[in-house]
Write a protein that holds these residues in place. Sequence first.
Motif, PDB file in Angstrom:
ATOM      1  N   VAL A 203     -48.709 -13.224  -7.147  1.00  0.00           N
ATOM      2  CA  VAL A 203     -47.973 -13.228  -8.415  1.00  0.00           C
ATOM      3  C   VAL A 203     -48.361 -11.964  -9.175  1.00  0.00           C
ATOM      4  O   VAL A 203     -49.551 -11.770  -9.468  1.00  0.00           O
ATOM      5  CB  VAL A 203     -48.303 -14.477  -9.253  1.00  0.00           C
ATOM      6  CG1 VAL A 203     -47.538 -14.456 -10.563  1.00  0.00           C
ATOM      7  CG2 VAL A 203     -47.983 -15.742  -8.473  1.00  0.00           C
ATOM      8  N   PRO A 204     -47.429 -11.076  -9.483  1.00  0.00           N
ATOM      9  CA  PRO A 204     -47.798  -9.816 -10.157  1.00  0.00           C
ATOM     10  C   PRO A 204     -48.233 -10.052 -11.595  1.00  0.00           C
ATOM     11  O   PRO A 204     -47.892 -11.061 -12.223  1.00  0.00           O
ATOM     12  CB  PRO A 204     -46.506  -8.984 -10.089  1.00  0.00           C
ATOM     13  CG  PRO A 204     -45.416  -9.984  -9.956  1.00  0.00           C
ATOM     14  CD  PRO A 204     -45.993 -11.143  -9.192  1.00  0.00           C
ATOM     15  N   HIS A 205     -49.002  -9.084 -12.121  1.00  0.00           N
ATOM     16  CA  HIS A 205     -49.414  -9.144 -13.522  1.00  0.00           C
ATOM     17  C   HIS A 205     -48.192  -8.937 -14.424  1.00  0.00           C
ATOM     18  O   HIS A 205     -47.244  -8.239 -14.061  1.00  0.00           O
ATOM     19  CB  HIS A 205     -50.451  -8.061 -13.813  1.00  0.00           C
ATOM     20  CG  HIS A 205     -51.741  -8.273 -13.102  1.00  0.00           C
ATOM     21  ND1 HIS A 205     -52.614  -9.290 -13.412  1.00  0.00           N
ATOM     22  CD2 HIS A 205     -52.325  -7.597 -12.066  1.00  0.00           C
ATOM     23  CE1 HIS A 205     -53.669  -9.235 -12.627  1.00  0.00           C
ATOM     24  NE2 HIS A 205     -53.527  -8.217 -11.796  1.00  0.00           N
ATOM     25  N   ASN A 206     -48.260  -9.526 -15.586  1.00  0.00           N
ATOM     26  CA  ASN A 206     -47.144  -9.450 -16.527  1.00  0.00           C
ATOM     27  C   ASN A 206     -47.289  -8.193 -17.394  1.00  0.00           C
ATOM     28  O   ASN A 206     -47.644  -8.259 -18.577  1.00  0.00           O
ATOM     29  CB  ASN A 206     -47.116 -10.715 -17.392  1.00  0.00           C
ATOM     30  CG  ASN A 206     -45.808 -10.865 -18.124  1.00  0.00           C
ATOM     31  OD1 ASN A 206     -44.847 -10.147 -17.859  1.00  0.00           O
ATOM     32  ND2 ASN A 206     -45.757 -11.795 -19.063  1.00  0.00           N
ATOM     33  N   PHE A 207     -47.024  -7.031 -16.782  1.00  0.00           N
ATOM     34  CA  PHE A 207     -47.097  -5.758 -17.480  1.00  0.00           C
ATOM     35  C   PHE A 207     -45.701  -5.265 -17.808  1.00  0.00           C
ATOM     36  O   PHE A 207     -44.690  -5.859 -17.421  1.00  0.00           O
ATOM     37  CB  PHE A 207     -47.821  -4.706 -16.635  1.00  0.00           C
ATOM     38  CG  PHE A 207     -49.282  -5.006 -16.440  1.00  0.00           C
ATOM     39  CD1 PHE A 207     -49.992  -5.700 -17.398  1.00  0.00           C
ATOM     40  CD2 PHE A 207     -49.953  -4.590 -15.301  1.00  0.00           C
ATOM     41  CE1 PHE A 207     -51.340  -5.986 -17.233  1.00  0.00           C
ATOM     42  CE2 PHE A 207     -51.286  -4.862 -15.129  1.00  0.00           C
ATOM     43  CZ  PHE A 207     -51.990  -5.568 -16.092  1.00  0.00           C
ATOM     44  N   GLY A 208     -45.637  -4.151 -18.514  1.00  0.00           N
ATOM     45  CA  GLY A 208     -44.352  -3.534 -18.804  1.00  0.00           C
ATOM     46  C   GLY A 208     -43.682  -3.024 -17.537  1.00  0.00           C
ATOM     47  O   GLY A 208     -44.345  -2.495 -16.639  1.00  0.00           O
ATOM     48  N   TYR A 209     -42.378  -3.178 -17.477  1.00  0.00           N
ATOM     49  CA  TYR A 209     -41.636  -2.841 -16.258  1.00  0.00           C
ATOM     50  C   TYR A 209     -41.221  -1.373 -16.267  1.00  0.00           C
ATOM     51  O   TYR A 209     -40.708  -0.868 -17.269  1.00  0.00           O
ATOM     52  CB  TYR A 209     -40.400  -3.730 -16.137  1.00  0.00           C
ATOM     53  CG  TYR A 209     -39.494  -3.365 -14.985  1.00  0.00           C
ATOM     54  CD1 TYR A 209     -39.813  -3.704 -13.688  1.00  0.00           C
ATOM     55  CD2 TYR A 209     -38.302  -2.658 -15.204  1.00  0.00           C
ATOM     56  CE1 TYR A 209     -38.994  -3.367 -12.630  1.00  0.00           C
ATOM     57  CE2 TYR A 209     -37.477  -2.327 -14.157  1.00  0.00           C
ATOM     58  CZ  TYR A 209     -37.827  -2.678 -12.879  1.00  0.00           C
ATOM     59  OH  TYR A 209     -37.010  -2.337 -11.840  1.00  0.00           O
ATOM     60  N   ARG A 210     -41.465  -0.701 -15.138  1.00  0.00           N
ATOM     61  CA  ARG A 210     -40.983   0.661 -14.940  1.00  0.00           C
ATOM     62  C   ARG A 210     -40.216   0.693 -13.624  1.00  0.00           C
ATOM     63  O   ARG A 210     -40.779   0.361 -12.566  1.00  0.00           O
ATOM     64  CB  ARG A 210     -42.140   1.662 -14.895  1.00  0.00           C
ATOM     65  CG  ARG A 210     -42.830   1.873 -16.242  1.00  0.00           C
ATOM     66  CD  ARG A 210     -43.840   2.986 -16.175  1.00  0.00           C
ATOM     67  NE  ARG A 210     -44.875   2.711 -15.187  1.00  0.00           N
ATOM     68  CZ  ARG A 210     -45.823   3.588 -14.836  1.00  0.00           C
ATOM     69  NH1 ARG A 210     -45.849   4.785 -15.394  1.00  0.00           N
ATOM     70  NH2 ARG A 210     -46.734   3.260 -13.958  1.00  0.00           N
ATOM     71  N   ALA A 211     -38.951   1.108 -13.691  1.00  0.00           N
ATOM     72  CA  ALA A 211     -38.108   1.087 -12.493  1.00  0.00           C
ATOM     73  C   ALA A 211     -38.593   2.138 -11.498  1.00  0.00           C
ATOM     74  O   ALA A 211     -38.626   3.332 -11.817  1.00  0.00           O
ATOM     75  CB  ALA A 211     -36.658   1.357 -12.874  1.00  0.00           C
ATOM     76  N   PRO A 212     -38.990   1.744 -10.280  1.00  0.00           N
ATOM     77  CA  PRO A 212     -39.428   2.735  -9.288  1.00  0.00           C
ATOM     78  C   PRO A 212     -38.233   3.501  -8.736  1.00  0.00           C
ATOM     79  O   PRO A 212     -37.208   2.915  -8.393  1.00  0.00           O
ATOM     80  CB  PRO A 212     -40.105   1.890  -8.213  1.00  0.00           C
ATOM     81  CG  PRO A 212     -39.498   0.535  -8.348  1.00  0.00           C
ATOM     82  CD  PRO A 212     -39.121   0.368  -9.790  1.00  0.00           C
ATOM     83  N   ALA A 213     -38.371   4.814  -8.635  1.00  0.00           N
ATOM     84  CA  ALA A 213     -37.256   5.644  -8.190  1.00  0.00           C
ATOM     85  C   ALA A 213     -37.043   5.551  -6.687  1.00  0.00           C
ATOM     86  O   ALA A 213     -35.917   5.720  -6.204  1.00  0.00           O
ATOM     87  CB  ALA A 213     -37.504   7.103  -8.599  1.00  0.00           C
ATOM     88  N   GLN A 214     -38.106   5.284  -5.921  1.00  0.00           N
ATOM     89  CA  GLN A 214     -37.993   5.309  -4.463  1.00  0.00           C
ATOM     90  C   GLN A 214     -37.637   3.955  -3.861  1.00  0.00           C
ATOM     91  O   GLN A 214     -37.608   3.824  -2.635  1.00  0.00           O
ATOM     92  CB  GLN A 214     -39.300   5.813  -3.832  1.00  0.00           C
ATOM     93  CG  GLN A 214     -40.506   4.901  -4.060  1.00  0.00           C
ATOM     94  CD  GLN A 214     -41.194   5.196  -5.364  1.00  0.00           C
ATOM     95  OE1 GLN A 214     -40.633   5.851  -6.233  1.00  0.00           O
ATOM     96  NE2 GLN A 214     -42.421   4.713  -5.505  1.00  0.00           N
TER      97      GLN A 214
END
Length: 587
Positions: A203-214
């Motif tokens: 289960v990933p940590h609930n951090f701010g989302y950044r769209a991965p470019a790759q």
Amino acid sequence: MVPRKKKYETGEAAAFLTRKQAMAKLQLNLKDFRRLCILKGVFPREPKNRRRAQKGNASTVKTLYLEKDIRFLLHEPIVWKFRDFKVFLKKLKKAQEKKNWGQAKRLQSNKPKYSLDHIVRERYPTFVDAIRDLEDCLCLCFLYSTFPRTNKTPVEMVELCRRLTVEFMHYVIEARALRKVFCSIKGYYFQADVKGQTVTWIVPHNFGYRAPAQVDMRLMSVFTEFYTTMLGFVNFRLFNSMNLTYPPKLQGLQMTGTSQGKNKGEGEGEGSTRVQEEERVFALNQSLHRTVLPEETVEMDNIPITDDNASMEAARKEAEAVEAQTKLFKGLKFFLGREVPREPLVFMIRSMGGEVSWDATVAPGSTYQESDERITHHIADRNQIPDKKLGRFYVQPQWIFDSINRRSKLNEKHYAIGETLPPHLSPFIADRRVGDYVPPEEKNLAEQDNAEKQDNEADEGEDEEENEEESEEDEEEGGEESGEEVGGEESGEEEEEESGEEKENEAEEVKVGTKEKVDRKAEKQLQETEEYRLREMMVPRKHRGLYKSMMKNRKRRINESKNLERKREKWDKDNTPQPKKAKKAKL
């Protein structure tokens, strides 16, 4: 005369197709071909001889598929849905360009849809097969449930993943199936026992989302589409096996209907009630409604199936340890601070039988406040807490992780607020190879476990010896009573025998013997070395290359382990605070 086959018409050349040939045979574009292969579980294959598979062209590496897999896709009914959708898009575009909004609206209402139910039943013939393939499904669904609502991650898919993952966590809580937990920089690792199968997910940590470019999010959405259908089937079967209402409803609440009220006010009130109930279900801290109440468990007779008593005893001890682990936090009440991750801790505490709540202003679903006197443990992650209450432990979140992995409630003073925490070791490394690096903290824990086992065995041995001594004393008492009657008759004969033995001993000469010292460890080491050399000589000739490669890798692992041990010793030496020297008093 039989006509002769031409070159590359048989064998590996005829068994493989390139991606371009497969798309031409299925009459699909690249986007639909990828979607179809993902849904049906068809993937590229690596041929034994690439030159033959590519019909003599070895200058480029092409993506190859088995010809029988492509033939299998020819009769898939979902292909026709792809073609219908392509026609629908053309008609919709034409209506919008002509500004024929009525026809565009009709087309939108009649948008072609397809179902993946038959593909799920085809790929997983039995329920156990679906559970064995559940790890990737859970990892992707938990990841998608943390995404924001964008055009690449639709709202419906994100909400569906969130609902399905909460349902699965509710099943693990009700079944008390959680076994191992671990916290890392990637997220929270959980391992559960589902119908006899070990399932591990992150289960990933609930951090701010950044769209991965790759990362191709559209391609991931195809996997998510299939996995959500599969997880829905699995949740339905799991809830029915536990006599739980599906979709999940909280215990003691009336089930809200799906039909809207007659007027607008009733519909809005019903919708708000349904939203509140969903929020309370998502809180994970209350039991679910059951269709049939669970009956009391009846103790069954222990009938051994095999003659291997050691394995039966080990299985019995493991079952007892698991049973004790499921009731680890039973009778304890926890309160979570604002700064700790709420959902993973609630999931772990409830899976071990504990009760948990938080401040009502943090999230909906809290059942009691911080001022409740029945709270036994307060979970916080800050240096100081004002207005501490007497009668409760203030511990850091790692205490829950380590207690679950150790299957016992650890001492709270080592995890108190402001204390330096002990190392958080991974429970998933069960078997290590020869030469692997073992951290010193893990060695200390293993030594403690061995010492506890030896103490338990010693206590059991002492109890057995005491029982044997008591039985021997009873026998001796009985023998003395019977021997008193016969003692008078045999006394004369015993005196004559003793006098004869004394004369013989006087005639013989007694010398002091010298004890020969034998090094048992050296002898054992020498014997093991000789046996190891003989086993090496018995390795067949065709396996010697593999054996040498194994020994080379083992030697490399040993060297790496020694290097890590040297680094650890240097780090401990540099970071260990040295005692201050006492200053000499001036005269």
